[in-house]
Scaffold this active site. Structure first.
Site, PDB file in Angstrom:
ATOM      1  N   LYS A 162     -44.595  52.990   7.941  1.00 17.08           N
ATOM      2  CA  LYS A 162     -43.247  53.193   8.464  1.00 17.08           C
ATOM      3  C   LYS A 162     -42.320  53.729   7.379  1.00 17.08           C
ATOM      4  CE  LYS A 162     -39.814  53.265  11.281  1.00 17.08           C
ATOM      5  NZ  LYS A 162     -39.311  52.135  12.078  1.00 17.08           N
TER       6      LYS A 162
ATOM      7  N   HIS B  63     -38.327  56.688  11.017  1.00 20.94           N
ATOM      8  CA  HIS B  63     -36.969  56.396  11.477  1.00 20.94           C
ATOM      9  C   HIS B  63     -36.182  57.680  11.224  1.00 20.94           C
ATOM     10  CE1 HIS B  63     -33.412  53.715  12.223  1.00 20.94           C
ATOM     11  NE2 HIS B  63     -32.836  54.799  11.722  1.00 20.94           N
TER      12      HIS B  63
ATOM     13  N   HIS C  95     -38.075  56.083  18.343  1.00 14.51           N
ATOM     14  CA  HIS C  95     -36.858  55.806  19.121  1.00 14.51           C
ATOM     15  C   HIS C  95     -35.906  57.005  19.183  1.00 14.51           C
ATOM     16  CE1 HIS C  95     -35.576  54.942  15.048  1.00 14.51           C
ATOM     17  NE2 HIS C  95     -36.082  53.725  15.046  1.00 14.51           N
TER      18      HIS C  95
ATOM     19  N   HIS D 221     -43.511  50.080  19.161  1.00 14.57           N
ATOM     20  CA  HIS D 221     -42.458  49.861  18.149  1.00 14.57           C
ATOM     21  C   HIS D 221     -41.687  48.611  18.531  1.00 14.57           C
ATOM     22  CE1 HIS D 221     -39.260  51.573  15.283  1.00 14.57           C
ATOM     23  NE2 HIS D 221     -38.776  50.417  15.718  1.00 14.57           N
TER      24      HIS D 221
ATOM     25  N   ASP E 200     -38.468  49.222  20.508  1.00 18.53           N
ATOM     26  CA  ASP E 200     -37.532  48.935  19.415  1.00 18.53           C
ATOM     27  C   ASP E 200     -36.749  47.668  19.724  1.00 18.53           C
ATOM     28  OD1 ASP E 200     -36.326  49.271  16.945  1.00 18.53           O
ATOM     29  OD2 ASP E 200     -34.784  50.636  17.670  1.00 18.53           O
TER      30      ASP E 200
ATOM     31  N   HIS F 189     -39.778  44.825  16.854  1.00 18.69           N
ATOM     32  CA  HIS F 189     -39.389  43.940  15.753  1.00 18.69           C
ATOM     33  C   HIS F 189     -39.575  42.503  16.214  1.00 18.69           C
ATOM     34  CE1 HIS F 189     -37.442  47.164  13.377  1.00 18.69           C
ATOM     35  NE2 HIS F 189     -37.205  47.677  14.573  1.00 18.69           N
TER      36      HIS F 189
END
Length: 356
Positions: free
Chosen positions: A102, A139, A177, A16, A250, A18
């Site tokens: 996602k 999420h 997360h 995970h 994350d 970004h």
């Protein structure tokens, strides 16, 4: 402890991360590629990555930012929206453009305004994911304003995750997360189709970090860090050796100006020191022998992918590493996560090492 100490592991994966786009992407990708062989790349761009062609184009932009000599494979995800169709998801998965889907509840985090407003209205989509064996990455927070921000993960489990698992028992799910002992307990009690990612920063900080001596925006993330008992539950899970828990950093870069504002962005950039921080945590817990499972084995096994053949070496130095406080980008500096302790574990980056 003898000095130096070395640890050799199967090359880790980040399940995970970004990477953003544009100038920030160009600056942060090398840090992920230096330590990780693969990464599940989040699709919450503007506009989001919803179609196979968009994922392929984004993947090419990521690969263009990988330094020469690094073997790094970005694994792309589809941003689930209310108008998603079974056909588009099937096409993306079967073509290899998408590895997973996602779920962002609309309004839950950065660039989530295009997210899902009613998950159970997407029953046909969920059936397709179940049939394909395509993982759905959650999420795990509700966005109901009546729910306290520190309770949103626990309420998500009760209101959405539990019914989702009952209605679609063969759906492969990753609770992303996780931040609470409730999530740890729920995942432990679940069947084989549910796993959880754990970040670096949630193993290191509790919610006090955001307020120590003043408002500390660079420790603000979503889901927010919780009480100390939750941090300890996460550390116990991550270092336990249990296969249903694995690393998803994350890592979420924002330029400082976007963090240090009247309405600062959520996200902590850990890619530049993630493995060094993790080695410190596992060493503190007496669990260095389990670091490889958490970073390199459990996630690949859950996703049904081959384990990496390359390896990484971590070397413990007597003197602390020189910390890097920022990564410079053309849009401004991005602050690197400060764990609040000295780091001694050096990662040998992109080394060509023989397969096991």
């Amino acid at each position: 402890m003898s000095d130096p100490q070395e640890l050799e592991i199967v090359a880790p994966d980040d399940w995970h991360v970004h990477l953003r786009d544009g100038a920030v992407l160009d600056a942060v990708v090398p840090h992920t590629a230096a330590s990780f062989a693969r990464a599940i790349v989040m699709p919450n761009l503007q506009p989001p990555v919803r179609l196979a062609a968009e994922a392929v184009a984004y993947r090419e932009r990521v690969l263009a930012a990988v330094p020469p000599g690094c073997d790094f494979e970005p694994l792309m995800t589809c941003y689930l929206t209310d108008d998603a169709t079974p056909a588009s998801l099937r096409e993306g998965f079967e073509s290899g453009a998408f590895t997973a889907v996602k779920l962002y509840p609309a309004g839950a985090t950065t660039n989530s305004h295009n997210g899902v407003t009613d998950l159970f209205a997407l029953a046909r989509v969920l059936e397709t994911l179940q049939d394909l064996g395509m993982p759905l990455l959650l999420h795990g927070e509700v966005t109901d304003p009546a729910v306290d921000v520190f309770d949103r993960e626990a309420v998500f489990i009760e209101r959405l995750l539990d019914p989702l698992r009952r209605d679609f028992p063969a759906l492969k799910l990753v609770l992303e997360h996780i931040t609470t002992e409730q999530a740890v307990d729920y995942v432990r009690a679940a069947g084989d189709g549910l796993a959880a990612t754990v970040t670096v920063h949630h193993l290191v900080i509790n919610r006090n970090a955001m307020f120590a001596g003043g408002l500390r925006p660079h420790y603000y993330c979503l889901p927010v860090a919780k009480r100390e008992r939750h941090r300890l539950a996460l550390r116990a899970a991550a270092t336990s050796g249990e296969a249903r828990f694995f690393l998803g950093t994350d890592s979420a870069p924002h330029v400082d100006a976007a963090k240090e504002s009247a309405c600062g962005c959520a996200g902590i950039f850990t890619a530049a020191n993630a493995l060094s921080c993790l080695a410190h945590v596992f060493e503190e817990e007496g669990a260095l022998a389990r670091l490889e499972g958490f970073t390199s084995l459990h996630g690949a096994d859950f996703y049904g992918l081959a384990r990496n053949r390359a390896r990484r070496r971590l070397v413990r130095q007597a003197q602390p590493l020189t910390p890097v406080s920022h990564v410079q980008t053309a849009e401004g500096p991005v602050r690197v996560f400060d764990p609040g302790f000295d780091l001694h574990w050096r990662v040998e980056e992109c080394e060509k090492m023989p397969p096991p």
